[in-house]
Design a protein around this motif. Sequence first.
Motif: not given
Length: 261
Positions: A106, A235, A240-241, A246
């Motif tokens: 992550l 997520v 939100t990342p 992405t």
Amino acid sequence: MERPEIWLSFAPDLQLFLAAARRGGRTAVRTDGASTLGHVVESLGVPLTEAGALLADGRRVDESHVPVNGEEISVQAVQRPQPVPVPARFLLDVHLGTLARRLRLLGIDAAYENPDIGDAALAARSAAEQRVMLSRDRGLLRRRELFAGAYVYSHRPAEQLRDVLSRFAPPLAPWSRCTTCNGTLRSVAKTSVQEQLRDGTERSYDAFAQCTDCGQAYWRGAHHASLEAIVADAVREFGTPGTPGTPGSPTTPGTPALSEA
């Protein structure tokens, strides 16, 4: 002279640390009249890393408070998300390898020590690098030199990950960090990692990334779907990342990224 007697109650989340006879309600404790509240709480089995606000007769006190006879003490759970004085970075002990790899998946800075370097060295590294120590070892979490610490409540990696994300709310940047060494990933041409690829991989994939620290190559391999499910769940639940890496970008890790312990 009779020793002071105080009454303590603990938040539900802290009950598991207490002896069975002290769970479920107020518990009486006789003190020596000199020990701090922090010492009393830890002597009952609760690491101070897990104690939130401490109340004495309804007023907030700190761990250095010395309880007096008849005082009612309430030990609350830590606030979630828990504030950390610097951007959250983590250090995990030898028993949390799968959690470390999932945090890295992550994009979270998660140092991991394997083989075991011992509690003193772990605590020293936590302090030197200002990392939150994650462990299921209560003794380790009681070490005063720790920068910060947190008990990992579950044995299951999926629950461990949710626990850490809900407690510290670190920003997510999936696919941006090496799950092997914790370094950062960058997109590279196939030719630059060709020596790491088997014939089938070289023929089947064109998008690759490489760790800037250890050189490990990554691609969208056979285990990508299971890794993407972990990322998508995190997520969806925890925000939100960030911009780097992405999902679906060339920095998506492939087969070498995560092995289940």
